[in-house]
Design a protein around this motif. Structure first.
Motif, PDB file in Angstrom:
ATOM      1  N   PRO A 502       4.703 -13.701   6.163  1.00 61.70           N
ATOM      2  CA  PRO A 502       3.250 -14.018   6.158  1.00 61.70           C
ATOM      3  C   PRO A 502       2.679 -13.297   4.788  1.00 61.70           C
ATOM      4  N   LEU A 503       3.246 -12.142   4.490  1.00 65.48           N
ATOM      5  CA  LEU A 503       2.422 -11.510   2.831  1.00 65.48           C
ATOM      6  C   LEU A 503       2.489 -12.697   1.912  1.00 65.48           C
ATOM      7  N   ALA A 504       3.605 -13.157   1.720  1.00 64.43           N
ATOM      8  CA  ALA A 504       3.851 -14.177   0.673  1.00 64.43           C
ATOM      9  C   ALA A 504       2.779 -15.276   0.779  1.00 64.43           C
ATOM     10  N   LEU A 587       8.693  -7.990  -0.836  1.00 68.26           N
ATOM     11  CA  LEU A 587       7.410  -7.275  -0.661  1.00 68.26           C
ATOM     12  C   LEU A 587       7.066  -7.598   0.890  1.00 68.26           C
ATOM     13  N   GLY A 588       7.061  -8.804   1.312  1.00 68.65           N
ATOM     14  CA  GLY A 588       6.950  -9.087   2.635  1.00 68.65           C
ATOM     15  C   GLY A 588       7.525  -8.611   3.799  1.00 68.65           C
ATOM     16  N   GLU A 595      -2.800  -5.135   0.766  1.00 67.06           N
ATOM     17  CA  GLU A 595      -3.408  -4.020   0.875  1.00 67.06           C
ATOM     18  C   GLU A 595      -2.499  -3.048   1.832  1.00 67.06           C
ATOM     19  N   GLN A 596      -1.943  -3.669   2.741  1.00 66.12           N
ATOM     20  CA  GLN A 596      -1.283  -2.663   3.926  1.00 66.12           C
ATOM     21  C   GLN A 596      -0.014  -2.158   3.116  1.00 66.12           C
ATOM     22  N   VAL A 597       0.729  -2.909   2.368  1.00 72.07           N
ATOM     23  CA  VAL A 597       1.753  -2.622   1.448  1.00 72.07           C
ATOM     24  C   VAL A 597       1.415  -1.397   0.802  1.00 72.07           C
ATOM     25  N   LEU A 598       0.452  -1.678  -0.460  1.00 73.77           N
ATOM     26  CA  LEU A 598      -0.203  -0.801  -1.428  1.00 73.77           C
ATOM     27  C   LEU A 598      -0.520   0.675  -0.454  1.00 73.77           C
ATOM     28  N   GLU A 599      -1.179   0.513   0.591  1.00 76.62           N
ATOM     29  CA  GLU A 599      -1.577   1.793   1.481  1.00 76.62           C
ATOM     30  C   GLU A 599      -0.361   2.561   1.861  1.00 76.62           C
ATOM     31  N   GLN A 600       0.730   1.659   2.111  1.00 77.57           N
ATOM     32  CA  GLN A 600       1.867   2.601   2.781  1.00 77.57           C
ATOM     33  C   GLN A 600       2.549   3.326   1.568  1.00 77.57           C
TER      34      GLN A 600
END
Length: 938
Positions: A502-504, A587-588, A595-600
């Motif tokens: 989904p992220l990609a 990354l996905g 945004e979720q990955v960066l916050e994590q």
């Protein structure tokens, strides 16, 4: 129990062993055991299909057998938890790799993270033929029976984590530099069906030497692939099991590897029996596809009638993520230690074999990169159980028959020779028609020397290198690489949009306004005119987050930058998301949006075991820049306060000072009030650095730069800290308790005392003059200057004094002293004060004359200044600037006289110099005059 099928072959081998060894010995046991392994595999009620990875002969035999047998259940040697991903292959362009990935571990040591397992799949492989048949044929079930990815790491210690990644054996000639796109798999552990290679180094060297080949891939192509390409199915099975048994029995010193293989075999047979018991499937309708090495298994659990005592261990609580990543021929070769170009050559051989034999391969419907497979509506052959039919001995005839020498295909070889010269000329080689003729003739010569009538692609490669490359490589590709490109190329796979995580897919959707083909490989230029098209601002946000999360080569800004308080108008980017599709897919695995990955990641960095206050401040800055989240920034800032209070060292003081200043300036410019966490940080930092300052001055492990940063934080944040309730006395006591022993820190202490008003500039000049006058201290004078340069961080007003101190040294020191002293001065200033050299240069440019003509009459400003009064002693109020200052500005003196009860005409001039009430007052109270005189002379 043995059958009479292979009695004749067994007898021949035993007689040969007895003749060679002059009696029964281990050789006879090995040869007899090989025949027993073949017999056992063929007598098994479930049909076993032995394969070798990326073998055209295996793929061709698989396509033939599937059309003949039409099995209803296919058991395959592949990690069982990868099964749901296989249906996504139809959305991809092969080769691709099925990947299992875990970044957060539970049950494994944390230093193992991240864990990654890949299983590459190519179109010219037996496993792909079986997958395509099973997924596109109604009523057929595909079951993966090999260990799970979790068990891959359970069964291997850390030192053996890459045990399944083959290493180039001794004697192989692999390219010095990895081929293009050879790192598509990263550092993942590779698993692949059919790893068939000698584990006895002496045996492999013996085969290469007598086969007159350079590496194992060439030997396999000449002595296995070509003979089995047109062989019938029974011959194929018997030969593959024979080779697997030979390599299995001749594996000295590989006990750990053999034990792991036997564990996998117990696992797979246990899973197959469990599935048969659960579904009630008929073994005659099943096909077990595995590596030839496992087909010759001797474990007790082998076969449907084997022991059923093996217990499969449970998986750990590690959460695995699954996906497809792009692969390439060179990536497969690099990971499994194959010769460069071998997978590409295998793909080309498979294509030629299909044309020659007329076999229709299986392809997934809608598969990218290939046309739809023609549907063959032939009547299915009757299913014949391997037990009910009589298996003939095909090994005796195969082993006794001399190799078939293919006739020379002059047209094919001539086409190769002309094409390689054309490619060579395009890549900078001075090749000509004569080189094409030389390559043609040399290929035939090399093939004859190696006992084959038809040159193989490997013979052609050697001939091309000899005739064209000679001694130099003018471009970035050598001739061997050009041959690989010509014979098949390094085919690079691609994961389709529908199979992306989904992220990609979200990234591709949000970058649609750019109008680029993001799935395309290579670098593309994106121009963002945000002022004219405000909607591109959202694309800019995504690109900057990808820049933070992905490798720099994937997303690289050409024009534009993102800083606190700045808004971009235009930006230019170089994008290579198609080339770095694997990184985007991985990354996905970490989240649904960038945004979720960066916050994590930011949260993980500030709560990790190595987190420091500077790391937390950087996270606050990144959250403000990329996420624009005040709530999240406040959360990270509160963590920064806790980390600063818990620190016991000041190693990160320069970074803390730099980021704290930047954040303070940003919030002062954009917010009506400062965030609460920043005020708490300033208060905590003021108290924290005051406490650690005395020890930092004397600690040998604490550098001058760190102490200067501490003082810079204390002095630059002093006004804010005092307004928040801090006590300046704490700073004064910390400076008073500091007693440095090194010259640089001593100079820092003098600067701090000057900033606090405890030492005048005149006293600084006197101390520097004393240092220059003392020959014992003179060698350490550059270190004092280094300390003064570092002092520009907390006391930037000292820039003029530092220029003065350096100038005085150059003016007063004689050449015999100055010249040996200069290298130490330069290296010290470069090492310790590089960040402040610019400030010194600007100050020197302001002080010194602009031209040489004015230099002769130039007087240094510090020499023209009058001497300053001492810190204590009687004032010199009889005449001079003090009297002039008090006469011009009588109001403070009038107020002071009124308080002291001495009213009078203070503004009237004294009757005589040195007399009168003004001078009487100054003599009685000299401190006021001294302070005013000090301020006036500054």
């Amino acid at each position: 129990m043995t059958t009479p099928t292979f009695d004749a072959l067994r007898g021949q081998l035993l007689d040969a062993a007895a003749a060679l060894a002059d009696g029964p010995d281990a050789l006879a046991g090995i040869l007899s055991g090989i025949v027993d392994d073949v017999d056992r595999a063929l007598r098994e009620r479930m049909e076993i299909f032995p394969v070798c990875h990326h073998s055209p002969a295996s793929a061709l035999a698989m396509a033939r057998r599937l059309r003949e047998k039409q099995p209803k259940v296919i058991y395959m040697e592949l990690c069982e938890d990868m099964l749901p991903l296989l249906t996504e292959l139809r959305n991809c362009r092969l080769p691709v790799a099925v990947q299992a990935f875990a970044s957060e571990l539970d049950g494994f040591p944390q230093d193992w993270a991240p864990l990654s397992v890949v299983a590459p799949i190519t179109e010219a492989s037996a496993e792909y033929q079986a997958i395509a048949y099973a997924l596109d044929t109604p009523g057929v079930e595909l079951v993966l029976v090999d260990r799970s990815t979790d068990h891959v790491f359970q069964w291997q210690p850390r030192k053996d984590k890459t045990a399944e990644t083959a290493v180039a054996p001794e004697g192989e000639e692999l390219p010095e530099a990895p081929p293009e796109d050879a790192d598509l798999h990263g550092d993942a552990v590779g698993v692949e069906m059919g790893d068939l290679r000698p584990r006895f180094a002496e045996l492999e060297q013996h085969l290469l030497h007598h086969g007159k080949v350079r590496h194992w891939s060439e030997w396999w192509d000449q002595y296995v692939e070509q003979p089995l390409g047109d062989a019938d199915y029974d011959t194929y099975r018997q030969v593959m099991v024979l080779i697997g048994s030979l390599f299995r029995r001749l594996a000295p010193g590989a006990h750990d590897r053999v034990a792991s293989d036997e564990e996998r075999e117990r696992y797979m047979w246990t899973r197959m029996r469990q599935h048969l018991a659960a579904t009630g499937a008929d073994a005659a309708d099943c096909l077990y596809v595995c590596g030839a090495f496992h087909a010759a298994s001797r474990v007790d659990e082998f076969g449907l009638d084997g022991a059923d005592t093996y217990e499969i261990s449970p998986r750990t609580a590690t959460k695995w993520h699954y996906g497809l990543i792009p692969s390439s021929h060179s990536a497969i070769e690099a990971q499994f230690g194959l010769a460069s170009g071998s997978v590409s050559i295998a793909a080309a051989v498979f294509g030629k074999s299909l044309t020659r034999t007329g076999v229709t391969p299986y392809r997934l419907e809608g598969q990218q990169g290939s046309g739809a497979a023609p549907k063959k509506k032939a009547k299915a052959a009757a299913v014949v159980s391997p037990v009910s039919r009589q298996v003939a001995d095909r090994l005796s005839g195969f082993l006794a028959r001399p190799p078939v020498l293919d006739t020379l295909d002059e047209d094919e070889l001539l086409g190769w020779s002309v094409e390689i010269v054309r490619l060579a000329r395009r890549n900078g080689y001075l090749a000509s028609t004569a080189d094409a003729i030389a390559v043609f003739e040399t290929s035939i010569l090399l093939a004859g020397m190696r006992n084959r009538a038809r040159p193989t692609p490997y013979d052609f490669q050697d001939a091309a290198v000899t005739c064209i490359e000679k001694e130099s490589v003018p471009g970035r590709r050598d001739v061997r690489r050009l041959c690989e490109i010509m014979l098949g190329g390094d085919r690079i796979g691609q994961v389709g949009y529908d199979s992306l995580p989904p992220l990609a897919r979200d990234v591709h959707d949000r970058l649609t306004p750019l109008g680029l083909k993001l799935e395309q490989r290579g670098v593309q230029r994106a121009l963002l005119d945000i002022a004219a098209r405000p909607e591109l601002g959202r694309c800019s946000d995504v690109l900057w987050m990808l820049r933070y999360l992905m490798p720099q080569a994937a997303v690289r800004p050409i024009m534009g930058e993102r800083r606190l308080g700045e808004t971009a108008i235009q930006e230019s980017w170089d994008l290579a998301l198609g080339t770095h599709q694997r990184e985007l897919i991985e990354l996905g695995y970490e989240g649904i949006t960038v945004e979720q990955v960066l916050e994590q990641r930011l949260r993980r960095s500030v709560w990790g075991p190595q987190a420091t206050a500077s790391v937390a401040l950087r996270a606050v800055e990144d959250a403000t820049l990329y996420l624009r989240s005040r709530r999240f920034a406040d959360e990270l800032g509160a963590r920064a306060v806790d980390l600063l209070a818990a620190e016991r060292t000041v190693d990160d003081a320069p970074e803390v000072l730099r980021r704290a200043r930047r954040l303070l300036a940003h919030y002062r410019a954009t917010e009506p009030v400062l965030p609460g966490w920043l005020e708490s940080f300033v208060k905590a930092g003021y108290a924290h650095y005051c406490t650690l300052l005395p020890n930092a001055f004397v600690d040998e492990e604490t550098g001058t730069r760190q102490v200067a940063a501490m003082l810079g934080f204390l002095f630059s944040m002093e006004s804010l800290a005092l307004s928040l309730g801090c006590d300046r006395t704490q700073l004064e006591l910390a400076v008073a308790q500091s007693h440095p022993t090194t010259p640089a820190k001593t100079a820092l202490l003098w600067a701090a005392q000057h900033q606090l008003g405890r030492m005048s500039r005149a006293e600084l000049r006197e101390r520097c003059a004393e240092l220059l006058a003392n020959p014992l201290v003179l060698p350490a004078y550059p270190q004092y200057l280094s300390g003064f340069v570092q002092a520009l961080e907390p006391v930037p007003a000292l820039a003029g004094f530092v220029v003065e101190a350096i100038s005085e040294a150059f003016a007063k020191l004689p050449d015999p002293v100055l010249l040996p002293w200069l290298p130490t001065l330069i290296t010290t200033l470069r090492k310790e004060g590089g960040d402040h050299v610019g400030l010194l240069v600007r100050e020197a440019g302001r002080v010194f004359p602009a031209g040489l003509a004015a230099l002769d009459s130039w007087t240094p400003p510090w020499s023209a200044q009058p001497a300053e009064p001492a810190a204590t002693g009687a004032p010199r109020a009889a005449a001079g600037p003090v009297t002039a200052l008090l006469t011009a500005h009588p109001e403070p003196t009038d107020a002071l006289a009124a308080l002291l009860g001495c009213p009078g005409p203070w503004q009237q001039p004294d009757p005589e110099p040195g007399t009168g009430p003004v001078h009487d007052l100054l003599r009685r109270h000299p401190d006021t005059a001294t302070a005013l005189a000090t301020v006036a002379t500054r």
